[in-house]
Design an enzyme around this catalytic site. Sequence first.
Site, PDB file in Angstrom:
ATOM      1  N   ARG A  15      68.476  90.746 -18.761  1.00  0.00           N
ATOM      2  CA  ARG A  15      69.280  89.623 -19.241  1.00  0.00           C
ATOM      3  C   ARG A  15      70.303  89.208 -18.165  1.00  0.00           C
ATOM      4  O   ARG A  15      70.592  88.048 -17.979  1.00  0.00           O
ATOM      5  CB  ARG A  15      69.994  90.051 -20.526  1.00  0.00           C
ATOM      6  CG  ARG A  15      70.885  88.989 -21.087  1.00  0.00           C
ATOM      7  CD  ARG A  15      71.342  89.296 -22.492  1.00  0.00           C
ATOM      8  NE  ARG A  15      70.353  88.905 -23.461  1.00  0.00           N
ATOM      9  CZ  ARG A  15      69.961  89.655 -24.488  1.00  0.00           C
ATOM     10  NH1 ARG A  15      70.476  90.827 -24.662  1.00  0.00           N
ATOM     11  NH2 ARG A  15      69.071  89.227 -25.334  1.00  0.00           N
ATOM     12  N   ILE A  34      73.483  73.414 -23.526  1.00  0.00           N
ATOM     13  CA  ILE A  34      72.510  73.998 -24.459  1.00  0.00           C
ATOM     14  C   ILE A  34      71.826  75.227 -23.848  1.00  0.00           C
ATOM     15  O   ILE A  34      71.448  76.162 -24.549  1.00  0.00           O
ATOM     16  CB  ILE A  34      71.460  72.937 -24.900  1.00  0.00           C
ATOM     17  CG1 ILE A  34      72.158  71.804 -25.675  1.00  0.00           C
ATOM     18  CG2 ILE A  34      70.354  73.566 -25.735  1.00  0.00           C
ATOM     19  CD1 ILE A  34      71.232  70.797 -26.333  1.00  0.00           C
ATOM     20  N   SER A  35      71.695  75.256 -22.516  1.00  0.00           N
ATOM     21  CA  SER A  35      70.993  76.364 -21.835  1.00  0.00           C
ATOM     22  C   SER A  35      71.582  77.714 -22.248  1.00  0.00           C
ATOM     23  O   SER A  35      72.789  77.860 -22.398  1.00  0.00           O
ATOM     24  CB  SER A  35      71.140  76.224 -20.314  1.00  0.00           C
ATOM     25  OG  SER A  35      70.778  74.927 -19.900  1.00  0.00           O
ATOM     26  N   ARG A  77      69.975  76.082 -39.771  1.00  0.00           N
ATOM     27  CA  ARG A  77      69.037  77.127 -40.208  1.00  0.00           C
ATOM     28  C   ARG A  77      69.585  77.862 -41.436  1.00  0.00           C
ATOM     29  O   ARG A  77      68.830  78.188 -42.357  1.00  0.00           O
ATOM     30  CB  ARG A  77      68.785  78.116 -39.053  1.00  0.00           C
ATOM     31  CG  ARG A  77      67.913  77.505 -37.980  1.00  0.00           C
ATOM     32  CD  ARG A  77      67.662  78.444 -36.818  1.00  0.00           C
ATOM     33  NE  ARG A  77      66.688  77.859 -35.907  1.00  0.00           N
ATOM     34  CZ  ARG A  77      66.596  78.137 -34.617  1.00  0.00           C
ATOM     35  NH1 ARG A  77      67.432  79.007 -34.065  1.00  0.00           N
ATOM     36  NH2 ARG A  77      65.672  77.567 -33.863  1.00  0.00           N
ATOM     37  N   VAL A  83      63.158  71.398 -25.290  1.00  0.00           N
ATOM     38  CA  VAL A  83      64.418  71.032 -25.968  1.00  0.00           C
ATOM     39  C   VAL A  83      64.972  69.712 -25.423  1.00  0.00           C
ATOM     40  O   VAL A  83      65.359  68.820 -26.192  1.00  0.00           O
ATOM     41  CB  VAL A  83      65.460  72.166 -25.820  1.00  0.00           C
ATOM     42  CG1 VAL A  83      66.801  71.753 -26.407  1.00  0.00           C
ATOM     43  CG2 VAL A  83      64.955  73.436 -26.483  1.00  0.00           C
ATOM     44  N   ASP A  91      72.406  76.790 -35.735  1.00  0.00           N
ATOM     45  CA  ASP A  91      72.445  77.983 -36.595  1.00  0.00           C
ATOM     46  C   ASP A  91      72.888  77.614 -38.017  1.00  0.00           C
ATOM     47  O   ASP A  91      72.367  78.164 -38.996  1.00  0.00           O
ATOM     48  CB  ASP A  91      73.383  79.042 -35.992  1.00  0.00           C
ATOM     49  CG  ASP A  91      72.925  79.478 -34.607  1.00  0.00           C
ATOM     50  OD1 ASP A  91      71.705  79.457 -34.364  1.00  0.00           O
ATOM     51  OD2 ASP A  91      73.777  79.819 -33.769  1.00  0.00           O
ATOM     52  N   HIS A 149      76.276  82.576 -30.224  1.00  0.00           N
ATOM     53  CA  HIS A 149      74.932  82.053 -30.530  1.00  0.00           C
ATOM     54  C   HIS A 149      73.904  83.101 -30.107  1.00  0.00           C
ATOM     55  O   HIS A 149      73.176  82.948 -29.138  1.00  0.00           O
ATOM     56  CB  HIS A 149      74.726  80.725 -29.783  1.00  0.00           C
ATOM     57  CG  HIS A 149      73.343  80.172 -29.932  1.00  0.00           C
ATOM     58  ND1 HIS A 149      72.828  79.819 -31.153  1.00  0.00           N
ATOM     59  CD2 HIS A 149      72.383  79.908 -29.019  1.00  0.00           C
ATOM     60  CE1 HIS A 149      71.598  79.370 -30.976  1.00  0.00           C
ATOM     61  NE2 HIS A 149      71.297  79.414 -29.693  1.00  0.00           N
ATOM     62  N   ASN A 155      70.322  81.311 -14.466  1.00  0.00           N
ATOM     63  CA  ASN A 155      70.723  80.139 -15.258  1.00  0.00           C
ATOM     64  C   ASN A 155      72.134  79.687 -14.919  1.00  0.00           C
ATOM     65  O   ASN A 155      72.424  78.489 -14.958  1.00  0.00           O
ATOM     66  CB  ASN A 155      70.565  80.420 -16.753  1.00  0.00           C
ATOM     67  CG  ASN A 155      69.115  80.270 -17.195  1.00  0.00           C
ATOM     68  OD1 ASN A 155      68.250  79.942 -16.376  1.00  0.00           O
ATOM     69  ND2 ASN A 155      68.837  80.509 -18.451  1.00  0.00           N
ATOM     70  N   ASP A 166      64.634  66.143 -14.376  1.00  0.00           N
ATOM     71  CA  ASP A 166      64.080  67.491 -14.233  1.00  0.00           C
ATOM     72  C   ASP A 166      63.825  67.754 -12.755  1.00  0.00           C
ATOM     73  O   ASP A 166      63.694  66.836 -11.943  1.00  0.00           O
ATOM     74  CB  ASP A 166      62.778  67.631 -15.038  1.00  0.00           C
ATOM     75  CG  ASP A 166      62.462  69.087 -15.390  1.00  0.00           C
ATOM     76  OD1 ASP A 166      62.702  69.479 -16.548  1.00  0.00           O
ATOM     77  OD2 ASP A 166      61.999  69.833 -14.493  1.00  0.00           O
TER      78      ASP A 166
HETATM   79  P1  NAI Z   1      61.694  74.673 -20.972  1.00  0.00           P
HETATM   80  O1  NAI Z   1      61.251  75.733 -20.015  1.00  0.00           O
HETATM   81  O2  NAI Z   1      60.680  73.970 -21.815  1.00  0.00           O
HETATM   82  O3  NAI Z   1      62.495  73.539 -20.169  1.00  0.00           O
HETATM   83  C1  NAI Z   1      63.454  73.813 -19.193  1.00  0.00           C
HETATM   84  C2  NAI Z   1      63.339  72.716 -18.137  1.00  0.00           C
HETATM   85  O4  NAI Z   1      64.411  72.860 -17.205  1.00  0.00           O
HETATM   86  C3  NAI Z   1      62.032  72.784 -17.338  1.00  0.00           C
HETATM   87  O5  NAI Z   1      61.319  71.563 -17.458  1.00  0.00           O
HETATM   88  C4  NAI Z   1      62.500  73.031 -15.904  1.00  0.00           C
HETATM   89  O6  NAI Z   1      61.688  72.396 -14.918  1.00  0.00           O
HETATM   90  C5  NAI Z   1      63.908  72.442 -15.940  1.00  0.00           C
HETATM   91  N1  NAI Z   1      64.782  72.920 -14.875  1.00  0.00           N
HETATM   92  C6  NAI Z   1      64.894  74.179 -14.353  1.00  0.00           C
HETATM   93  N2  NAI Z   1      65.810  74.189 -13.359  1.00  0.00           N
HETATM   94  C7  NAI Z   1      66.285  72.925 -13.255  1.00  0.00           C
HETATM   95  C8  NAI Z   1      67.249  72.305 -12.423  1.00  0.00           C
HETATM   96  N3  NAI Z   1      67.924  73.003 -11.495  1.00  0.00           N
HETATM   97  N4  NAI Z   1      67.477  70.988 -12.583  1.00  0.00           N
HETATM   98  C9  NAI Z   1      66.817  70.268 -13.514  1.00  0.00           C
HETATM   99  N5  NAI Z   1      65.885  70.796 -14.329  1.00  0.00           N
HETATM  100  C10 NAI Z   1      65.626  72.110 -14.207  1.00  0.00           C
HETATM  101  O7  NAI Z   1      62.799  75.352 -21.891  1.00  0.00           O
HETATM  102  P2  NAI Z   1      63.335  74.817 -23.307  1.00  0.00           P
HETATM  103  O8  NAI Z   1      62.560  75.429 -24.398  1.00  0.00           O
HETATM  104  O9  NAI Z   1      63.492  73.341 -23.243  1.00  0.00           O
HETATM  105  O10 NAI Z   1      64.793  75.509 -23.341  1.00  0.00           O
HETATM  106  C11 NAI Z   1      65.793  75.069 -22.452  1.00  0.00           C
HETATM  107  C12 NAI Z   1      67.015  75.980 -22.545  1.00  0.00           C
HETATM  108  O11 NAI Z   1      67.627  75.798 -23.821  1.00  0.00           O
HETATM  109  C13 NAI Z   1      66.693  77.479 -22.433  1.00  0.00           C
HETATM  110  O12 NAI Z   1      67.723  78.124 -21.686  1.00  0.00           O
HETATM  111  C14 NAI Z   1      66.713  77.935 -23.880  1.00  0.00           C
HETATM  112  O13 NAI Z   1      66.963  79.313 -23.984  1.00  0.00           O
HETATM  113  C15 NAI Z   1      67.853  77.077 -24.414  1.00  0.00           C
HETATM  114  N6  NAI Z   1      67.908  76.900 -25.859  1.00  0.00           N
HETATM  115  C16 NAI Z   1      69.160  76.839 -26.421  1.00  0.00           C
HETATM  116  C17 NAI Z   1      69.330  76.605 -27.755  1.00  0.00           C
HETATM  117  C18 NAI Z   1      70.712  76.493 -28.318  1.00  0.00           C
HETATM  118  O14 NAI Z   1      70.868  76.370 -29.547  1.00  0.00           O
HETATM  119  N7  NAI Z   1      71.756  76.502 -27.493  1.00  0.00           N
HETATM  120  C19 NAI Z   1      68.166  76.473 -28.664  1.00  0.00           C
HETATM  121  C20 NAI Z   1      66.891  76.494 -27.975  1.00  0.00           C
HETATM  122  C21 NAI Z   1      66.784  76.710 -26.619  1.00  0.00           C
END
Ligand code: NAI
Length: 308
Positions: free
Chosen positions: A88, A118-119, A151, A11, A148, A175, A95, A32
């Site tokens: 969860r 976003i997380s 979508r 993301v 959303d 969400h 997180n 990162d």
């Molecule tokens: P991902 O696993 O591909 O990327 C997460 C990144 O965060 C990884 O590269 C990891 O090394 C890094 N990370 C972890 N701890 C860290 C820290 N302390 N400092 C810096 N970087 C750190 O996950 P993805 O798919 O990119 O999703 C990211 C988050 O976004 C997830 O929590 C996911 O559930 C959420 N999400 C939210 C959406 C929304 O609409 N709000 C939609 C899609 C995903």
Amino acid sequence: MKITVVGAGAVGATCADNIARRELAEEVILLDIKEGFAEGKAIDMMQTATLLGFDTKIKGVTNDYSATAGSAVAVITSGLPRKPGMTREELIGINAGIVKGVAENILKHSPDAIIVVISNPMDTMTYLALKSLGLPKNRIIGMGGILDSSRFKYYLSQALNCNPNDLQGFVIGGHGDTTMIPLTRFATYQSLPVNNLLDHATLEKVAADTMVGGATLTGLLGTSAWYAPGAAGAALVEAIVRDEKKLFTCCVALDGEYGQKDICLGVPVIIGKNGWEKIIDFKLNDDEQAKFNKSADAVRNMNNVLTE
Ligand code: NAI
């Protein structure tokens, strides 16, 4: 102008890519925790600059917050997805630690930054940022409803066989698969109410498909989606940095609006250079308000895990 994106995963990298392609800033810092990961993604993206013709510089760093200094906006995508056997609540705890630590580091170097969360679980992470950072509430915005709603318009366009860009529609509430509320009553196609164009059962199916839209993609991809989430994050950043005064559903602090207090939930807000600038508090009918209250109860239960 500088924009920081924390988390160079699926993301975060997609969001940074969209920001650069649209030249929303002179510089994007992608940060990162994983050694070399953001650097690699940034170099890969920079090698598209001459192909796509954008001027924004993307710089990747490993946990070096000094590089983020002076950012106008920081987008937080860092965090772990849920793993088998994990509750969860455990995910919230992990997180929450990541999001809080990241936001504090950002603010040390960019005290005026607008924080986009976003997380996941995003509503709870936004509430945590609101409670722990001591920032004016307008500078903390959770991104979920933009995705959303997009979508929702996609599924409506499938049902109507029309161009999604001719549709208006909002998804409010939390969400989450069971907490979001696609507002079918207010959706329009070229100003025509869609509930006059589609039968009740079709409209119910559009709403149901929207609610599980993320889960459907996780089933197909084996991991959660990134193109639309990254683009939605960039659309929010664009509305801020271009001071667009655009109406988006975002997760913001409620203080009596929609009958809720001391919670962050998705509602229509005007987005501009100050972050979220105004909540559009329109009257829901009894059924919609009951769903909104139920959504608030579910998000509040998640928020309570933070203090247990
Ligand atoms: P991902 O696993 O591909 O990327 C997460 C990144 O965060 C990884 O590269 C990891 O090394 C890094 N990370 C972890 N701890 C860290 C820290 N302390 N400092 C810096 N970087 C750190 O996950 P993805 O798919 O990119 O999703 C990211 C988050 O976004 C997830 O929590 C996911 O559930 C959420 N999400 C939210 C959406 C929304 O609409 N709000 C939609 C899609 C995903």
